[in-house]
Design an enzyme around this catalytic site. Structure first.
Site, short mmCIF file in Angstrom:
data_model
loop_
_atom_site.label_atom_id
_atom_site.label_comp_id
_atom_site.label_asym_id
_atom_site.label_seq_id
_atom_site.Cartn_x
_atom_site.Cartn_y
_atom_site.Cartn_z
CE LYS A 157 26.37 -56.02 -30.85
NZ LYS A 157 26.37 -57.03 -29.37
N GLY A 164 19.97 -60.28 -33.20
CA GLY A 164 21.16 -60.54 -33.87
C GLY A 164 20.55 -60.08 -35.36
CD GLU A 193 28.70 -54.64 -27.57
OE1 GLU A 193 28.60 -55.41 -27.35
OE2 GLU A 193 27.48 -53.81 -26.96
CE1 TYR A 195 31.69 -60.37 -33.57
CE2 TYR A 195 33.55 -61.33 -34.65
CZ TYR A 195 32.76 -61.72 -34.25
OH TYR A 195 32.37 -62.51 -34.82
CG HIS A 201 24.48 -65.68 -27.55
ND1 HIS A 201 24.39 -64.57 -28.40
CD2 HIS A 201 24.11 -64.88 -26.11
CE1 HIS A 201 23.53 -63.58 -27.77
NE2 HIS A 201 23.32 -64.74 -27.02
CE LYS A 230 20.12 -66.84 -29.12
NZ LYS A 230 19.06 -65.97 -28.08
CD GLU A 268 20.43 -62.54 -25.70
OE1 GLU A 268 21.54 -62.23 -26.55
OE2 GLU A 268 19.47 -62.21 -25.88
NE ARG A 286 12.72 -60.35 -27.97
CZ ARG A 286 13.19 -61.34 -28.09
NH1 ARG A 286 13.27 -62.78 -27.89
NH2 ARG A 286 14.26 -61.32 -28.53
NE ARG A 332 15.76 -70.51 -31.91
CZ ARG A 332 15.98 -69.51 -31.52
NH1 ARG A 332 16.07 -67.94 -32.83
NH2 ARG A 332 16.55 -68.86 -30.65
#
Length: 474
Positions: A157, A164, A193, A195, A201, A230, A268, A286, A332
């Site tokens: 990451k 993402g 990290e 996985y 999520h 997402k 998250e 945000r 979306r």
């Protein structure tokens, strides 16, 4: 309360902020690039101001131009929305030094949570569970050794950034070597990290005023993703028991307190389905794209809340006042062609019929005869439905998707219809690998590039905008 707010954004989030300001009797200033001169947010605002060419780097990311627009239009606050400069601590500092109010968390907080390594360190004293991770990587040898210590599979990451983007998963040393031949560890800081293969999520909406009061507004299920992006979100998550919901809410508040958080944000987590353990991922400082589903189940207007907190008002509710009603889903809709590897589909909208009816909310920055520009994010609309139960919300969403008619550009409407028709989705049997396992046709990739081609492409990305474009080669 503010008299006039400049909105340093475009599209549906700019329209959303304008509507909230109108309800608070606040005047609005829309900024726009040359490509957005006729955009809906420009039409709806009280004032508008041009800030540069179509390229976002010369307009919506041009901090000096936006501050100049604020000064010349007499704005007394700036709302950054999401994306663009919303997580730019330097810009937040510039806004406050110019004598304006930044509608968001403090710049020092943005810096702290924006660096995942620093954020994880801030969480540790509070005992917030985190997946095993590494220090920021400096070279190939350190990366290979750190991966062994963290334990395969690992996810690579970027230390900074979110959404993402720019993430890579390696199940063994060979896969990791291939990845490290493409990314540049000197130009961009990465870390590992462990996985978690089977996970959900889960994110929690937090609200904090300037006087120490922090509450959460429940969780959102964001497991429906394609390559860490997402697609569909819902609230609440049917995977959580009442005890788990209380646990993750308290963890989110604890995380916010660890960094002295103010205004609204999202904490998250990954829920490991092997042991039902929550692991902290990050804090997004945000408004989120999916904030509308939280508004639907709580009745709390998050954008108006942001503005009131920034204006110095204390929270008027406590945790016990938050009541959750029904179930909400958000789809979306992007101007992309799912059948062609989600290729962006810019162009003029020749037909546009918005869905409506009871319990349907439609957020967009577009109408018929406007054009989808190739310079910006491809999100064109969000459909939010609320039902008495999850089943109700799914049925209402299916109706809304069928009713939403768009011509002139390709969209992802058909993808969402397939998701809603899937038996696993309907029964709630989902995880972050749902699209990969259940809708494999949408996981197809272009023909494999040679290592030389990947290196050349990565070099070009490093020169332009590494964080935003790296995902293209994943």
């Amino acid at each position: 309360m503010f008299k006039r707010i400049l909105i340093a954004n475009r599209g549906e989030i700019a329209v959303r902020i304008i509507r909230a300001c109108q309800e608070l009797d606040i005047e609005t200033v829309a900024v726009y690039s040359e490509a957005d001169a006729n955009a809906l947010h420009v039409q709806l605002a009280d004032f508008s101001y041009p800030i540069g060419p179509a390229d976002a780097s010369e307009s919506y990311l041009n901090m000096d131009a936006i501050l100049r627009a604020a000064r010349e239009t007499g704005a007394d606050a700036i709302h950054p929305g999401y994306g663009f400069l919303s997580e730019n601590a330097d810009f937040a500092d510039m806004v406050t030094k110019a004598g304006l109010t930044w509608i968001g968390p403090l710049a020092v907080t943005i810096r702290q949570v924006g660096d995942k390594d620093v954020a994880r360190a801030a969480m540790e004293p509070s005992g917030i569970p985190m997946a095993k991770g590494s220090e920021p990587l400096t070279d190939y040898e350190m990366a290979m050794e750190s991966a062994k210590e963290v334990g395969y599979p690992v996810i690579l990451k970027p230390v900074s950034g979110g959404g993402g983007k720019g993430m890579f998963v390696a199940h063994n040393a060979k896969e990791l070597t291939d990845i490290l031949n493409v990314v540049d560890l000197e130009k961009t800081k990465f870390y590992f990290e462990h996985y978690i293969e089977r996970s959900r999520h889960i994110e929690v909406q937090i609200v904090a005023d300037n006087y120490g009061s922090i509450i959460h507004l429940g969780e959102r299920e964001c497991s429906l993703q394609r390559r860490n992006q997402k697609l569909l979100e819902e609230s609440p998550s049917i995977a959580l028991t009442d005890a788990m919901r209380e646990e993750v809410g308290l963890l989110a508040i604890k995380a916010a307190k660890s960094v002295h958080y103010t205004n609204i944000g999202t904490v998250e987590f990954l829920l490991d389905l092997s042991n039902n353990q929550f692991y902290f991922m990050e804090i997004n400082p945000r408004i989120q794209v999916e904030h509308g589903i939280t508004e639907a189940v709580t009745g709390i207007d998050l954008v108006r809340t942001q503005i009131r907190i920034a204006a110095g008002e204390p929270l008027e509710i406590s945790q016990k006042d938050v009541i959750f009603r029904g179930h909400a889903i958000e789809c979306r809709i992007n101007a992309e062609d799912p059948d062609k590897n989600f290729m962006p589909s810019p162009g003029k909208i020749t037909k546009w019929h918005e869905p409506g009816g009871p319990r349907v909310r439609f957020d967009s920055g577009f109408t018929s005869d406007l054009s989808i520009e190739p310079y910006y994010d491809s999100l064109i609309a969000k459909i939010i439905t609320r039902g008495r139960t999850r089943g109700d919300a799914i049925k209402i969403m299916a109706r809304a998707l069928k009713e939403f008619q768009v011509e002139g550009v390709k969209t992802t409407i058909a993808l969402h219809q397939r998701i809603l028709e899937d038996d696993f989705f309907r029964t709630g049997n989902i995880d972050t690998q749902f699209v990969k396992n259940r809708l494999q046709v949408y996981e197809t990739t272009p023909s494999k590039r040679s290592l030389k081609e990947l290196k050349t492409f990565a070099a070009k990305i490093n020169e332009i905008n590494y964080e935003n474009l790296l995902s293209l080669i994943n």
